[in-house]
Write a protein that holds these residues in place. Sequence first.
Motif, PDB file in Angstrom:
ATOM      1  N   PHE A  58       0.893  -1.271  -0.045  1.00  0.00           N
ATOM      2  CA  PHE A  58      -0.045  -0.026   0.174  1.00  0.00           C
ATOM      3  C   PHE A  58       0.846   1.137   0.112  1.00  0.00           C
ATOM      4  CE2 PHE A  58      -2.134  -3.425   2.323  1.00  0.00           C
ATOM      5  CZ  PHE A  58      -3.327  -3.425   1.832  1.00  0.00           C
ATOM      6  N   LEU A  59       0.441   2.546  -0.780  1.00  0.00           N
ATOM      7  CA  LEU A  59       0.997   3.426  -0.594  1.00  0.00           C
ATOM      8  C   LEU A  59      -0.063   4.744  -0.966  1.00  0.00           C
ATOM      9  CD1 LEU A  59       4.372   3.162  -2.747  1.00  0.00           C
ATOM     10  CD2 LEU A  59       4.158   3.533  -0.328  1.00  0.00           C
ATOM     11  N   THR A  60       0.009   5.978  -0.507  1.00  0.00           N
ATOM     12  CA  THR A  60      -0.741   6.963  -0.812  1.00  0.00           C
ATOM     13  C   THR A  60      -0.160   8.003  -1.582  1.00  0.00           C
ATOM     14  OG1 THR A  60      -1.521   6.405   1.447  1.00  0.00           O
ATOM     15  CG2 THR A  60      -2.238   8.634   0.439  1.00  0.00           C
ATOM     16  N   ILE A  61      -0.893   8.631  -2.474  1.00  0.00           N
ATOM     17  CA  ILE A  61      -0.729   9.613  -3.217  1.00  0.00           C
ATOM     18  C   ILE A  61      -1.456  10.886  -2.791  1.00  0.00           C
ATOM     19  CG2 ILE A  61      -0.619  10.807  -5.589  1.00  0.00           C
ATOM     20  CD1 ILE A  61      -0.522   7.767  -6.705  1.00  0.00           C
ATOM     21  N   GLU A  62      -0.741  12.087  -2.507  1.00  0.00           N
ATOM     22  CA  GLU A  62      -1.465  13.296  -2.050  1.00  0.00           C
ATOM     23  C   GLU A  62      -1.444  14.124  -3.357  1.00  0.00           C
ATOM     24  OE1 GLU A  62      -0.799  17.075   0.589  1.00  0.00           O
ATOM     25  OE2 GLU A  62      -0.340  15.033   1.469  1.00  0.00           O
ATOM     26  N   ILE A  63      -2.438  14.881  -3.732  1.00  0.00           N
ATOM     27  CA  ILE A  63      -2.484  15.400  -4.983  1.00  0.00           C
ATOM     28  C   ILE A  63      -2.732  16.880  -4.537  1.00  0.00           C
ATOM     29  CG2 ILE A  63      -3.633  15.943  -7.162  1.00  0.00           C
ATOM     30  CD1 ILE A  63      -4.730  13.091  -6.863  1.00  0.00           C
ATOM     31  N   GLY A  64      -1.722  17.771  -5.008  1.00  0.00           N
ATOM     32  CA  GLY A  64      -2.097  19.353  -4.625  1.00  0.00           C
ATOM     33  C   GLY A  64      -2.498  19.921  -5.815  1.00  0.00           C
ATOM     34  N   THR A  65      -3.535  20.849  -5.500  1.00  0.00           N
ATOM     35  CA  THR A  65      -3.982  21.622  -6.704  1.00  0.00           C
ATOM     36  C   THR A  65      -3.812  23.214  -6.724  1.00  0.00           C
ATOM     37  OG1 THR A  65      -5.969  22.158  -5.289  1.00  0.00           O
ATOM     38  CG2 THR A  65      -6.020  19.987  -6.523  1.00  0.00           C
ATOM     39  N   GLY A  66      -2.912  23.593  -5.773  1.00  0.00           N
ATOM     40  CA  GLY A  66      -2.842  25.098  -5.826  1.00  0.00           C
ATOM     41  C   GLY A  66      -3.534  25.762  -4.794  1.00  0.00           C
ATOM     42  N   ALA A  67      -4.617  24.995  -4.340  1.00  0.00           N
ATOM     43  CA  ALA A  67      -5.528  25.663  -3.547  1.00  0.00           C
ATOM     44  C   ALA A  67      -5.238  25.091  -1.892  1.00  0.00           C
ATOM     45  CB  ALA A  67      -7.094  24.939  -3.837  1.00  0.00           C
ATOM     46  N   THR A  68      -6.165  25.324  -1.110  1.00  0.00           N
ATOM     47  CA  THR A  68      -5.856  25.078   0.175  1.00  0.00           C
ATOM     48  C   THR A  68      -6.419  23.288   0.453  1.00  0.00           C
ATOM     49  OG1 THR A  68      -7.975  25.817   1.095  1.00  0.00           O
ATOM     50  CG2 THR A  68      -5.906  27.278   1.313  1.00  0.00           C
ATOM     51  N   GLU A  69      -7.257  22.811  -0.308  1.00  0.00           N
ATOM     52  CA  GLU A  69      -7.382  21.590  -0.179  1.00  0.00           C
ATOM     53  C   GLU A  69      -6.765  20.634  -1.153  1.00  0.00           C
ATOM     54  OE1 GLU A  69     -12.117  21.980   0.848  1.00  0.00           O
ATOM     55  OE2 GLU A  69     -11.724  21.930  -1.144  1.00  0.00           O
ATOM     56  N   TYR A  70      -6.830  19.408  -1.059  1.00  0.00           N
ATOM     57  CA  TYR A  70      -6.082  18.320  -1.703  1.00  0.00           C
ATOM     58  C   TYR A  70      -6.789  17.181  -1.670  1.00  0.00           C
ATOM     59  CZ  TYR A  70      -4.334  17.747   3.131  1.00  0.00           C
ATOM     60  OH  TYR A  70      -4.314  17.830   4.307  1.00  0.00           O
ATOM     61  N   GLY A  71      -6.305  16.196  -2.839  1.00  0.00           N
ATOM     62  CA  GLY A  71      -6.840  15.107  -2.825  1.00  0.00           C
ATOM     63  C   GLY A  71      -6.093  13.902  -2.383  1.00  0.00           C
ATOM     64  N   TYR A  72      -6.419  12.721  -1.974  1.00  0.00           N
ATOM     65  CA  TYR A  72      -5.757  11.479  -1.793  1.00  0.00           C
ATOM     66  C   TYR A  72      -6.196  10.402  -2.687  1.00  0.00           C
ATOM     67  CZ  TYR A  72      -3.762  13.441   2.574  1.00  0.00           C
ATOM     68  OH  TYR A  72      -3.402  14.125   3.442  1.00  0.00           O
ATOM     69  N   ILE A  73      -5.142   9.628  -3.299  1.00  0.00           N
ATOM     70  CA  ILE A  73      -5.391   8.188  -3.777  1.00  0.00           C
ATOM     71  C   ILE A  73      -4.677   7.099  -3.000  1.00  0.00           C
ATOM     72  CG2 ILE A  73      -5.267   6.806  -5.877  1.00  0.00           C
ATOM     73  CD1 ILE A  73      -4.979   9.388  -7.625  1.00  0.00           C
ATOM     74  N   LYS A  74      -5.528   6.292  -2.321  1.00  0.00           N
ATOM     75  CA  LYS A  74      -4.960   5.178  -1.609  1.00  0.00           C
ATOM     76  C   LYS A  74      -4.663   4.216  -2.829  1.00  0.00           C
ATOM     77  CE  LYS A  74      -5.753   6.727   2.527  1.00  0.00           C
ATOM     78  NZ  LYS A  74      -4.664   7.049   3.277  1.00  0.00           N
ATOM     79  N   VAL A  75      -3.541   3.633  -2.853  1.00  0.00           N
ATOM     80  CA  VAL A  75      -2.952   2.659  -3.713  1.00  0.00           C
ATOM     81  C   VAL A  75      -2.709   1.280  -3.161  1.00  0.00           C
ATOM     82  CG1 VAL A  75      -1.431   2.101  -5.707  1.00  0.00           C
ATOM     83  CG2 VAL A  75      -1.954   4.331  -5.226  1.00  0.00           C
ATOM     84  N   ARG A  76      -3.466   0.389  -3.602  1.00  0.00           N
ATOM     85  CA  ARG A  76      -3.048  -0.879  -3.328  1.00  0.00           C
ATOM     86  C   ARG A  76      -2.665  -1.967  -4.544  1.00  0.00           C
ATOM     87  NH1 ARG A  76      -5.905  -5.486   0.038  1.00  0.00           N
ATOM     88  NH2 ARG A  76      -5.505  -7.289  -1.070  1.00  0.00           N
ATOM     89  N   GLN A  77      -1.519  -2.785  -4.041  1.00  0.00           N
ATOM     90  CA  GLN A  77      -1.368  -3.996  -4.994  1.00  0.00           C
ATOM     91  C   GLN A  77      -1.454  -5.038  -4.476  1.00  0.00           C
ATOM     92  OE1 GLN A  77       2.781  -3.674  -6.720  1.00  0.00           O
ATOM     93  NE2 GLN A  77       1.968  -4.279  -8.458  1.00  0.00           N
ATOM     94  N   ASN A  78      -2.322  -6.176  -5.251  1.00  0.00           N
ATOM     95  CA  ASN A  78      -2.437  -7.409  -4.728  1.00  0.00           C
ATOM     96  C   ASN A  78      -0.993  -8.225  -4.622  1.00  0.00           C
ATOM     97  OD1 ASN A  78      -5.034  -6.792  -4.494  1.00  0.00           O
ATOM     98  ND2 ASN A  78      -5.594  -7.445  -6.586  1.00  0.00           N
ATOM     99  N   GLY A  79      -0.991  -8.928  -3.989  1.00  0.00           N
ATOM    100  CA  GLY A  79       0.063 -10.103  -3.783  1.00  0.00           C
ATOM    101  C   GLY A  79       0.034 -11.236  -4.965  1.00  0.00           C
ATOM    102  N   LYS A  80       1.310 -11.549  -4.911  1.00  0.00           N
ATOM    103  CA  LYS A  80       1.211 -12.851  -6.002  1.00  0.00           C
ATOM    104  C   LYS A  80       0.590 -13.868  -5.524  1.00  0.00           C
ATOM    105  CE  LYS A  80       4.792 -15.280  -8.627  1.00  0.00           C
ATOM    106  NZ  LYS A  80       6.142 -15.278  -8.679  1.00  0.00           N
ATOM    107  N   THR A  81      -0.290 -14.492  -6.190  1.00  0.00           N
ATOM    108  CA  THR A  81      -1.076 -15.894  -5.761  1.00  0.00           C
ATOM    109  C   THR A  81      -0.525 -17.228  -6.069  1.00  0.00           C
ATOM    110  OG1 THR A  81      -2.193 -16.010  -7.827  1.00  0.00           O
ATOM    111  CG2 THR A  81      -3.399 -14.715  -6.138  1.00  0.00           C
ATOM    112  N   GLU A  82       0.524 -17.264  -6.676  1.00  0.00           N
ATOM    113  CA  GLU A  82       1.260 -18.322  -7.051  1.00  0.00           C
ATOM    114  C   GLU A  82       2.377 -18.788  -5.984  1.00  0.00           C
ATOM    115  OE1 GLU A  82       2.534 -18.663 -11.066  1.00  0.00           O
ATOM    116  OE2 GLU A  82       0.614 -18.303 -11.806  1.00  0.00           O
TER     117      GLU A  82
END
Length: 121
Positions: free
Chosen positions: A97-121
């Motif tokens: 897991f990692l998180t991306i914080e997105i700046g827009t030049g405003a006082t507010e911002y967005g977040y994207i929570k990123v998940r990557q699945n594990g290998k199943t084999e």
Amino acid sequence: MLIFSLFSCDRFHENNYDFPKRITFPAEGGTQYYLGGTVVSDFYISGKSSEWGGWGSGYKTGDPMVASYDWLTVKGEKFKDGLTITAAPNTSKDPRFLTIEIGTGATEYGYIKVRQNGKTE
């Protein structure tokens, strides 16, 4: 006034500027492109405990911005509204897991929570 100042720090935009709040990559990795509803001024990738791993920024409109941290790379252009997110293959059985914080030049911002699945084999 005190109540306003308590809540004005650490603000996020309710609709996340039309970027997804969560995305998932398969263990094989890959690239995903997202077009948001606002321009992006900069972005950060963070890991556990809010450790900053990568920062993408530019000086003028259209400058390329790239941030890489661990297994994730984010690319965009200064004051444009799209992000390209690439995950390297995950050879572990555990998801990551990692998180991306997105700046827009405003006082507010967005977040994207990123998940990557594990290998199943």
